[in-house]
Design an enzyme around this catalytic site. Structure first.
Site, mmCIF file in Angstrom:
data_model
loop_
_atom_site.group_PDB
_atom_site.id
_atom_site.type_symbol
_atom_site.label_atom_id
_atom_site.label_comp_id
_atom_site.label_asym_id
_atom_site.label_seq_id
_atom_site.Cartn_x
_atom_site.Cartn_y
_atom_site.Cartn_z
ATOM 1 N N PHE A 146 0.857 -1.189 0.000
ATOM 2 C CA PHE A 146 0.000 0.000 0.000
ATOM 3 C C PHE A 146 0.889 1.233 0.000
ATOM 4 O O PHE A 146 1.676 1.445 0.909
ATOM 5 C CB PHE A 146 -0.933 0.060 1.214
ATOM 6 C CG PHE A 146 -1.840 1.262 1.154
ATOM 7 C CD1 PHE A 146 -3.005 1.238 0.406
ATOM 8 C CD2 PHE A 146 -1.490 2.443 1.791
ATOM 9 C CE1 PHE A 146 -3.822 2.368 0.303
ATOM 10 C CE2 PHE A 146 -2.301 3.577 1.698
ATOM 11 C CZ PHE A 146 -3.467 3.527 0.950
ATOM 12 N N ASP A 231 9.234 2.916 2.093
ATOM 13 C CA ASP A 231 8.043 3.713 2.400
ATOM 14 C C ASP A 231 7.787 3.573 3.898
ATOM 15 O O ASP A 231 7.225 2.587 4.358
ATOM 16 C CB ASP A 231 6.840 3.214 1.581
ATOM 17 C CG ASP A 231 5.566 4.011 1.879
ATOM 18 O OD1 ASP A 231 5.547 4.742 2.894
ATOM 19 O OD2 ASP A 231 4.589 3.890 1.110
ATOM 20 N N LYS A 260 2.304 11.087 7.322
ATOM 21 C CA LYS A 260 1.507 10.819 8.532
ATOM 22 C C LYS A 260 2.001 11.579 9.771
ATOM 23 O O LYS A 260 1.725 12.761 9.892
ATOM 24 C CB LYS A 260 1.412 9.306 8.744
ATOM 25 C CG LYS A 260 0.602 8.659 7.608
ATOM 26 C CD LYS A 260 -0.040 7.344 7.952
ATOM 27 C CE LYS A 260 -1.087 6.980 6.912
ATOM 28 N NZ LYS A 260 -0.709 5.948 5.976
#
Ligand SMILES: *Cc1c(COP(=O)(O)O)cnc(C)c1O
Length: 406
Positions: A146, A231, A260
Protein backbone atom coordinates in the site's frame (compact mmCIF):
# COMPACT_ATOMS: atom_id res chain seq x y z
CA UNK A 1 -26.78 35.46 17.38
CA UNK A 2 -25.40 32.06 16.61
CA UNK A 3 -27.70 29.27 17.53
CA UNK A 4 -25.92 26.01 18.22
CA UNK A 5 -27.76 23.18 16.54
CA UNK A 6 -26.64 19.92 18.07
CA UNK A 7 -27.32 16.85 16.02
CA UNK A 8 -27.08 13.35 17.34
CA UNK A 9 -24.89 10.60 15.94
CA UNK A 10 -27.61 9.24 13.71
CA UNK A 11 -28.22 12.59 12.01
CA UNK A 12 -24.51 13.08 11.29
CA UNK A 13 -24.27 9.61 9.79
CA UNK A 14 -27.29 10.28 7.56
CA UNK A 15 -25.83 13.56 6.35
CA UNK A 16 -22.54 11.94 5.35
CA UNK A 17 -24.38 9.10 3.69
CA UNK A 18 -26.53 11.52 1.72
CA UNK A 19 -23.92 14.07 0.65
CA UNK A 20 -20.62 12.20 0.73
CA UNK A 21 -19.06 9.73 -1.67
CA UNK A 22 -19.22 6.25 -0.21
CA UNK A 23 -15.51 5.55 -0.47
CA UNK A 24 -15.09 4.51 3.19
CA UNK A 25 -16.96 2.31 5.64
CA UNK A 26 -16.20 3.95 9.00
CA UNK A 27 -17.34 2.74 12.37
CA UNK A 28 -20.58 4.57 13.30
CA UNK A 29 -18.98 7.03 15.71
CA UNK A 30 -18.92 10.82 15.21
CA UNK A 31 -16.06 12.51 17.03
CA UNK A 32 -15.95 16.15 18.02
CA UNK A 33 -13.08 16.36 20.50
CA UNK A 34 -9.69 14.80 21.09
CA UNK A 35 -6.91 15.06 23.62
CA UNK A 36 -3.87 12.84 23.92
CA UNK A 37 -5.05 9.25 23.54
CA UNK A 38 -8.72 10.10 24.12
CA UNK A 39 -11.53 11.17 21.80
CA UNK A 40 -15.15 12.07 22.52
CA UNK A 41 -18.21 11.64 20.30
CA UNK A 42 -21.07 14.07 19.74
CA UNK A 43 -23.12 12.27 22.38
CA UNK A 44 -20.40 12.83 24.97
CA UNK A 45 -19.03 9.29 25.03
CA UNK A 46 -15.31 8.90 25.63
CA UNK A 47 -13.14 6.47 23.67
CA UNK A 48 -9.55 5.31 23.64
CA UNK A 49 -8.13 5.90 20.15
CA UNK A 50 -6.30 2.70 19.26
CA UNK A 51 -5.97 3.55 15.56
CA UNK A 52 -4.39 7.00 15.84
CA UNK A 53 -5.36 7.97 12.29
CA UNK A 54 -3.32 5.13 10.78
CA UNK A 55 -0.26 6.34 12.73
CA UNK A 56 -0.62 10.02 11.83
CA UNK A 57 -1.26 10.70 15.53
CA UNK A 58 1.88 9.17 17.04
CA UNK A 59 2.24 12.29 19.22
CA UNK A 60 -1.41 12.05 20.31
CA UNK A 61 -4.35 14.35 19.65
CA UNK A 62 -3.57 18.05 19.95
CA UNK A 63 -0.16 17.72 21.52
CA UNK A 64 0.24 21.08 23.32
CA UNK A 65 3.68 21.86 21.87
CA UNK A 66 2.54 21.15 18.31
CA UNK A 67 -0.71 23.08 18.76
CA UNK A 68 1.31 26.01 20.11
CA UNK A 69 3.70 25.94 17.16
CA UNK A 70 0.70 25.92 14.80
CA UNK A 71 -0.94 28.84 16.63
CA UNK A 72 2.26 30.88 16.61
CA UNK A 73 2.73 30.28 12.93
CA UNK A 74 -0.93 31.11 12.14
CA UNK A 75 -0.24 34.52 13.64
CA UNK A 76 2.73 35.13 11.33
CA UNK A 77 2.46 33.69 7.83
CA UNK A 78 0.90 30.49 6.51
CA UNK A 79 1.58 30.23 2.79
CA UNK A 80 4.20 31.71 0.51
CA UNK A 81 4.26 29.18 -2.35
CA UNK A 82 7.64 28.04 -3.58
CA UNK A 83 7.87 31.12 -5.77
CA UNK A 84 9.35 32.77 -2.66
CA UNK A 85 11.30 31.56 0.35
CA UNK A 86 9.96 31.37 3.88
CA UNK A 87 11.75 31.25 7.23
CA UNK A 88 10.39 27.87 8.35
CA UNK A 89 11.23 25.58 5.43
CA UNK A 90 15.02 25.82 5.68
CA UNK A 91 15.17 25.00 9.40
CA UNK A 92 12.69 22.14 8.89
CA UNK A 93 14.77 20.68 6.05
CA UNK A 94 17.93 20.93 8.13
CA UNK A 95 16.30 19.31 11.16
CA UNK A 96 14.89 16.52 9.01
CA UNK A 97 18.30 15.84 7.44
CA UNK A 98 20.16 16.01 10.75
CA UNK A 99 17.68 13.68 12.39
CA UNK A 100 17.60 11.16 9.57
CA UNK A 101 21.18 11.34 8.34
CA UNK A 102 20.24 12.12 4.74
CA UNK A 103 21.75 14.98 2.74
CA UNK A 104 18.53 16.35 1.28
CA UNK A 105 14.78 16.39 1.77
CA UNK A 106 11.92 17.36 -0.53
CA UNK A 107 8.68 18.44 1.12
CA UNK A 108 5.21 17.55 -0.06
CA UNK A 109 1.85 17.24 1.73
CA UNK A 110 0.30 13.79 1.55
CA UNK A 111 2.02 10.44 1.66
CA UNK A 112 1.00 9.55 -1.88
CA UNK A 113 2.66 12.72 -3.16
CA UNK A 114 5.91 11.81 -1.43
CA UNK A 115 5.71 8.33 -2.99
CA UNK A 116 5.19 9.93 -6.40
CA UNK A 117 8.20 12.15 -5.69
CA UNK A 118 10.35 9.08 -4.95
CA UNK A 119 9.16 7.38 -8.14
CA UNK A 120 10.01 10.41 -10.26
CA UNK A 121 13.36 10.81 -8.53
CA UNK A 122 14.60 7.25 -9.01
CA UNK A 123 13.35 7.10 -12.58
CA UNK A 124 15.26 10.27 -13.49
CA UNK A 125 18.28 8.97 -11.55
CA UNK A 126 17.99 5.80 -13.63
CA UNK A 127 18.13 7.75 -16.89
CA UNK A 128 20.62 10.46 -15.92
CA UNK A 129 23.03 8.52 -13.71
CA UNK A 130 22.55 4.80 -14.24
CA UNK A 131 22.09 5.09 -18.01
CA UNK A 132 18.80 3.25 -18.47
CA UNK A 133 17.40 3.73 -22.01
CA UNK A 134 14.65 6.32 -22.27
CA UNK A 135 11.25 5.28 -20.83
CA UNK A 136 12.52 1.80 -19.96
CA UNK A 137 12.95 2.30 -16.20
CA UNK A 138 11.34 -0.33 -14.04
CA UNK A 139 10.47 -0.23 -10.35
CA UNK A 140 9.89 -3.38 -8.35
CA UNK A 141 7.13 -3.33 -5.74
CA UNK A 142 5.73 -5.98 -3.39
CA UNK A 143 2.57 -8.02 -3.35
CA UNK A 144 0.22 -6.72 -0.66
CA UNK A 145 1.71 -3.22 -0.94
CA UNK A 146 0.00 0.00 0.00
CA UNK A 147 1.58 3.25 -1.14
CA UNK A 148 -1.43 5.54 -1.57
CA UNK A 149 -4.31 6.18 -3.93
CA UNK A 150 -3.08 8.07 -6.98
CA UNK A 151 -3.67 6.41 -10.32
CA UNK A 152 0.03 5.58 -10.77
CA UNK A 153 0.23 4.08 -7.29
CA UNK A 154 -2.97 1.99 -7.39
CA UNK A 155 -1.84 0.77 -10.80
CA UNK A 156 0.80 -1.39 -9.11
CA UNK A 157 -1.36 -2.51 -6.20
CA UNK A 158 -2.05 -6.23 -5.96
CA UNK A 159 -5.39 -5.47 -4.29
CA UNK A 160 -8.20 -5.84 -6.82
CA UNK A 161 -10.49 -3.36 -5.03
CA UNK A 162 -7.88 -0.60 -5.23
CA UNK A 163 -7.50 -1.03 -9.01
CA UNK A 164 -10.74 -2.29 -10.46
CA UNK A 165 -12.34 0.22 -12.79
CA UNK A 166 -9.53 2.77 -12.50
CA UNK A 167 -7.28 1.75 -15.39
CA UNK A 168 -5.48 2.19 -17.71
CA UNK A 169 -2.41 2.33 -15.50
CA UNK A 170 1.13 3.62 -15.84
CA UNK A 171 3.63 0.98 -16.99
CA UNK A 172 7.06 0.50 -15.42
CA UNK A 173 6.20 -1.43 -12.27
CA UNK A 174 6.51 -5.12 -11.48
CA UNK A 175 5.10 -6.88 -8.43
CA UNK A 176 7.29 -9.40 -6.60
CA UNK A 177 6.16 -11.52 -3.62
CA UNK A 178 6.73 -9.72 -0.31
CA UNK A 179 9.32 -11.44 1.84
CA UNK A 180 10.84 -13.52 -0.96
CA UNK A 181 14.50 -12.61 -1.56
CA UNK A 182 15.05 -15.11 -4.39
CA UNK A 183 12.05 -13.84 -6.33
CA UNK A 184 13.33 -10.32 -5.84
CA UNK A 185 16.82 -11.17 -7.09
CA UNK A 186 15.39 -12.93 -10.13
CA UNK A 187 13.20 -9.95 -11.00
CA UNK A 188 16.01 -7.38 -11.14
CA UNK A 189 17.02 -6.42 -14.69
CA UNK A 190 19.51 -3.86 -16.01
CA UNK A 191 16.56 -1.46 -16.29
CA UNK A 192 15.51 -1.83 -12.67
CA UNK A 193 15.97 1.57 -11.02
CA UNK A 194 14.20 1.10 -7.71
CA UNK A 195 12.72 -1.28 -5.17
CA UNK A 196 9.80 0.29 -3.30
CA UNK A 197 9.02 -1.54 -0.07
CA UNK A 198 7.26 -1.11 3.28
CA UNK A 199 9.47 -2.44 6.10
CA UNK A 200 6.20 -3.72 7.63
CA UNK A 201 3.04 -3.73 5.52
CA UNK A 202 0.48 -1.73 7.47
CA UNK A 203 -2.59 -1.72 5.25
CA UNK A 204 -1.65 -5.19 4.07
CA UNK A 205 -2.48 -6.42 7.59
CA UNK A 206 0.59 -5.59 9.72
CA UNK A 207 2.69 -8.09 7.80
CA UNK A 208 6.23 -8.39 9.19
CA UNK A 209 8.72 -9.90 6.73
CA UNK A 210 11.10 -12.58 8.01
CA UNK A 211 14.32 -11.39 9.64
CA UNK A 212 16.95 -10.59 7.06
CA UNK A 213 14.57 -9.73 4.21
CA UNK A 214 15.27 -6.00 4.27
CA UNK A 215 19.00 -6.45 4.70
CA UNK A 216 19.31 -9.03 1.94
CA UNK A 217 17.22 -7.09 -0.58
CA UNK A 218 19.11 -3.96 0.39
CA UNK A 219 22.41 -5.71 -0.40
CA UNK A 220 21.14 -6.89 -3.77
CA UNK A 221 20.08 -3.33 -4.53
CA UNK A 222 23.56 -2.04 -3.69
CA UNK A 223 25.15 -4.74 -5.86
CA UNK A 224 22.94 -4.11 -8.89
CA UNK A 225 22.66 -0.34 -8.70
CA UNK A 226 19.00 -0.29 -7.70
CA UNK A 227 17.65 2.40 -5.37
CA UNK A 228 16.25 0.88 -2.17
CA UNK A 229 13.19 2.98 -1.32
CA UNK A 230 11.61 2.47 2.10
CA UNK A 231 8.04 3.71 2.40
CA UNK A 232 8.09 4.57 6.10
CA UNK A 233 4.98 6.74 5.97
CA UNK A 234 3.30 4.44 8.48
CA UNK A 235 6.25 2.56 10.03
CA UNK A 236 8.46 5.61 10.49
CA UNK A 237 8.73 8.21 13.25
CA UNK A 238 8.73 5.82 16.17
CA UNK A 239 5.78 3.61 15.35
CA UNK A 240 7.68 0.31 15.40
CA UNK A 241 10.01 1.12 18.29
CA UNK A 242 12.75 2.74 16.21
CA UNK A 243 12.79 6.15 14.55
CA UNK A 244 12.68 4.25 11.24
CA UNK A 245 11.59 0.63 10.99
CA UNK A 246 14.54 -0.07 8.63
CA UNK A 247 16.81 0.31 11.67
CA UNK A 248 15.57 -3.04 12.99
CA UNK A 249 17.74 -4.64 10.31
CA UNK A 250 20.47 -1.99 10.30
CA UNK A 251 19.39 -1.00 6.83
CA UNK A 252 20.03 2.47 5.46
CA UNK A 253 17.69 2.90 2.49
CA UNK A 254 18.74 5.09 -0.44
CA UNK A 255 15.41 6.86 -0.16
CA UNK A 256 13.05 7.15 2.80
CA UNK A 257 9.49 8.37 2.44
CA UNK A 258 7.78 9.99 5.45
CA UNK A 259 4.29 11.36 6.01
CA UNK A 260 1.51 10.82 8.53
CA UNK A 261 3.08 11.57 11.96
CA UNK A 262 5.39 14.16 10.37
CA UNK A 263 2.36 16.46 10.57
CA UNK A 264 1.75 15.71 14.25
CA UNK A 265 -1.91 14.90 13.63
CA UNK A 266 -2.62 18.50 12.76
CA UNK A 267 -1.72 19.08 9.16
CA UNK A 268 -0.58 16.98 6.17
CA UNK A 269 3.21 17.09 5.87
CA UNK A 270 5.27 14.57 3.90
CA UNK A 271 8.87 14.31 2.81
CA UNK A 272 11.13 12.29 0.56
CA UNK A 273 14.67 11.95 1.94
CA UNK A 274 17.78 10.97 -0.02
CA UNK A 275 21.40 11.87 -0.55
CA UNK A 276 22.56 14.33 -3.23
CA UNK A 277 23.26 11.51 -5.70
CA UNK A 278 19.49 11.10 -6.07
CA UNK A 279 18.12 14.50 -5.17
CA UNK A 280 20.38 16.32 -7.63
CA UNK A 281 18.30 15.02 -10.53
CA UNK A 282 15.60 17.58 -9.74
CA UNK A 283 16.05 20.84 -11.59
CA UNK A 284 13.83 23.93 -11.36
CA UNK A 285 10.52 23.14 -13.00
CA UNK A 286 10.83 19.35 -12.74
CA UNK A 287 8.59 18.81 -9.79
CA UNK A 288 6.63 20.78 -7.23
CA UNK A 289 3.59 21.47 -5.13
CA UNK A 290 1.70 24.65 -4.30
CA UNK A 291 1.56 23.76 -0.62
CA UNK A 292 4.71 21.65 -0.19
CA UNK A 293 7.13 23.32 2.22
CA UNK A 294 4.66 25.99 3.27
CA UNK A 295 5.54 27.79 6.52
CA UNK A 296 2.56 26.48 8.49
CA UNK A 297 3.31 22.88 7.55
CA UNK A 298 7.02 23.37 8.13
CA UNK A 299 6.47 24.89 11.59
CA UNK A 300 4.15 22.01 12.50
CA UNK A 301 6.60 19.47 11.08
CA UNK A 302 9.43 20.94 13.14
CA UNK A 303 7.35 20.72 16.32
CA UNK A 304 6.21 17.17 15.49
CA UNK A 305 9.79 16.03 15.02
CA UNK A 306 10.91 17.79 18.18
CA UNK A 307 8.21 16.13 20.29
CA UNK A 308 9.12 12.76 18.78
CA UNK A 309 12.74 13.17 19.84
CA UNK A 310 12.30 14.99 23.15
CA UNK A 311 9.74 12.50 24.44
CA UNK A 312 11.76 9.61 23.03
CA UNK A 313 8.62 8.15 21.48
CA UNK A 314 10.50 5.40 19.59
CA UNK A 315 11.73 3.96 22.91
CA UNK A 316 8.29 4.21 24.50
CA UNK A 317 6.89 2.37 21.52
CA UNK A 318 9.51 -0.37 21.76
CA UNK A 319 9.02 -0.96 25.49
CA UNK A 320 5.24 -0.69 25.63
CA UNK A 321 4.84 -2.57 22.38
CA UNK A 322 6.83 -5.58 23.48
CA UNK A 323 4.87 -5.81 26.73
CA UNK A 324 1.48 -5.19 25.09
CA UNK A 325 2.04 -7.75 22.36
CA UNK A 326 2.97 -10.37 24.97
CA UNK A 327 -0.18 -9.56 26.97
CA UNK A 328 -2.31 -9.86 23.84
CA UNK A 329 -0.78 -13.28 23.16
CA UNK A 330 -1.42 -14.33 26.76
CA UNK A 331 -5.15 -13.75 26.34
CA UNK A 332 -5.17 -17.07 24.54
CA UNK A 333 -8.47 -16.42 22.77
CA UNK A 334 -9.86 -19.32 20.70
CA UNK A 335 -10.63 -16.77 17.97
CA UNK A 336 -7.09 -15.47 17.58
CA UNK A 337 -4.78 -17.13 15.10
CA UNK A 338 -1.72 -15.12 16.08
CA UNK A 339 -0.50 -11.69 17.12
CA UNK A 340 2.22 -9.92 15.13
CA UNK A 341 3.95 -6.59 14.84
CA UNK A 342 6.75 -4.44 16.15
CA UNK A 343 6.61 -1.75 18.79
CA UNK A 344 3.12 -0.33 18.98
CA UNK A 345 2.25 -1.46 15.46
CA UNK A 346 0.33 -4.61 16.24
CA UNK A 347 -2.04 -6.86 14.33
CA UNK A 348 -4.30 -9.42 15.99
CA UNK A 349 -5.15 -11.97 13.32
CA UNK A 350 -8.63 -13.49 13.73
CA UNK A 351 -9.08 -17.09 12.59
CA UNK A 352 -11.07 -17.51 9.37
CA UNK A 353 -13.42 -19.85 11.23
CA UNK A 354 -14.28 -17.03 13.66
CA UNK A 355 -15.50 -14.72 10.90
CA UNK A 356 -14.13 -11.31 9.94
CA UNK A 357 -12.45 -8.84 12.30
CA UNK A 358 -15.08 -6.13 11.83
CA UNK A 359 -17.62 -7.39 14.45
CA UNK A 360 -14.79 -7.55 17.01
CA UNK A 361 -14.01 -3.88 16.27
CA UNK A 362 -17.70 -3.02 16.67
CA UNK A 363 -17.77 -4.72 20.06
CA UNK A 364 -14.59 -2.88 21.05
CA UNK A 365 -16.35 0.36 20.13
CA UNK A 366 -19.21 -0.57 22.48
CA UNK A 367 -16.61 -0.83 25.23
CA UNK A 368 -15.02 2.53 24.47
CA UNK A 369 -12.08 1.37 22.34
CA UNK A 370 -11.70 2.51 18.75
CA UNK A 371 -9.75 0.16 16.52
CA UNK A 372 -10.17 -0.68 12.87
CA UNK A 373 -9.96 -3.91 10.99
CA UNK A 374 -7.55 -4.18 8.13
CA UNK A 375 -7.68 -6.87 5.49
CA UNK A 376 -10.81 -8.54 6.84
CA UNK A 377 -9.10 -10.76 9.42
CA UNK A 378 -6.78 -8.37 11.26
CA UNK A 379 -7.55 -6.01 14.15
CA UNK A 380 -4.91 -3.30 14.10
CA UNK A 381 -3.77 -1.76 17.38
CA UNK A 382 -1.68 1.36 16.77
CA UNK A 383 -2.42 3.76 19.65
CA UNK A 384 -0.72 7.14 19.99
CA UNK A 385 2.83 6.54 21.23
CA UNK A 386 2.24 8.87 24.18
CA UNK A 387 -0.08 6.28 25.72
CA UNK A 388 0.67 5.11 29.28
CA UNK A 389 1.02 1.55 30.47
CA UNK A 390 -1.91 2.02 32.87
CA UNK A 391 -4.26 3.01 30.06
CA UNK A 392 -3.07 0.08 27.96
CA UNK A 393 -3.57 -2.26 30.91
CA UNK A 394 -7.17 -1.10 31.34
CA UNK A 395 -7.76 -1.51 27.62
CA UNK A 396 -6.42 -5.06 27.77
CA UNK A 397 -9.25 -6.12 30.07
CA UNK A 398 -11.84 -4.99 27.56
CA UNK A 399 -9.91 -6.39 24.63
CA UNK A 400 -9.63 -9.76 26.39
CA UNK A 401 -13.36 -9.89 27.02
CA UNK A 402 -14.17 -9.02 23.41
CA UNK A 403 -11.67 -11.53 22.01
CA UNK A 404 -12.81 -14.30 24.33
CA UNK A 405 -16.47 -13.56 23.72
CA UNK A 406 -16.32 -13.92 19.91
C1 LIG B 1 -0.94 6.05 4.48
C2 LIG B 1 0.12 5.50 3.60
C3 LIG B 1 0.41 6.08 2.36
C4 LIG B 1 -0.43 7.19 1.75
O1 LIG B 1 -0.44 8.35 2.51
P1 LIG B 1 -1.59 9.45 2.22
O2 LIG B 1 -1.23 10.59 3.12
O3 LIG B 1 -2.90 8.81 2.57
O4 LIG B 1 -1.50 9.79 0.78
C5 LIG B 1 1.47 5.56 1.63
N1 LIG B 1 2.19 4.54 2.09
C6 LIG B 1 1.95 3.96 3.29
C7 LIG B 1 2.81 2.83 3.75
C8 LIG B 1 0.89 4.41 4.07
O5 LIG B 1 0.62 3.80 5.23
Amino acid sequence: MAEVMRKDTHEYLEEVDLYGAHNYKPLPVVLDRGEGVWVWDVDGRKYLDMLAAYSALNQGHRHPAIVQAARDQLDRITLTSRAFHNDQMGPFLRELCETSGYEKALLMNTGAEAVETAIKMVRKWGYDIKGVPRDQAEILVCSGNFHGRTTTVVGFSSEEAYRKGFGPFAPGFRVVPYGDVDAFRAAVTPNTVGFLVEPIQGEGGVVVPRDGYLQETREICAEKGVAFIADEIQTGLGRTGRLFCSEWEDVRPDVIILGKALGGGIYPVSATLADDEFMQVFQPGDHGSTFGGNPLGAAIGRASLKVMLEEDLPRRSAELGEWFMEELRNIGSPHVDHVRGRGLMIGVVIKDSSGPARPFCERLQDRGILAKETHHQVIRFTPPLVISQEVLRDALENIAEVLEGG
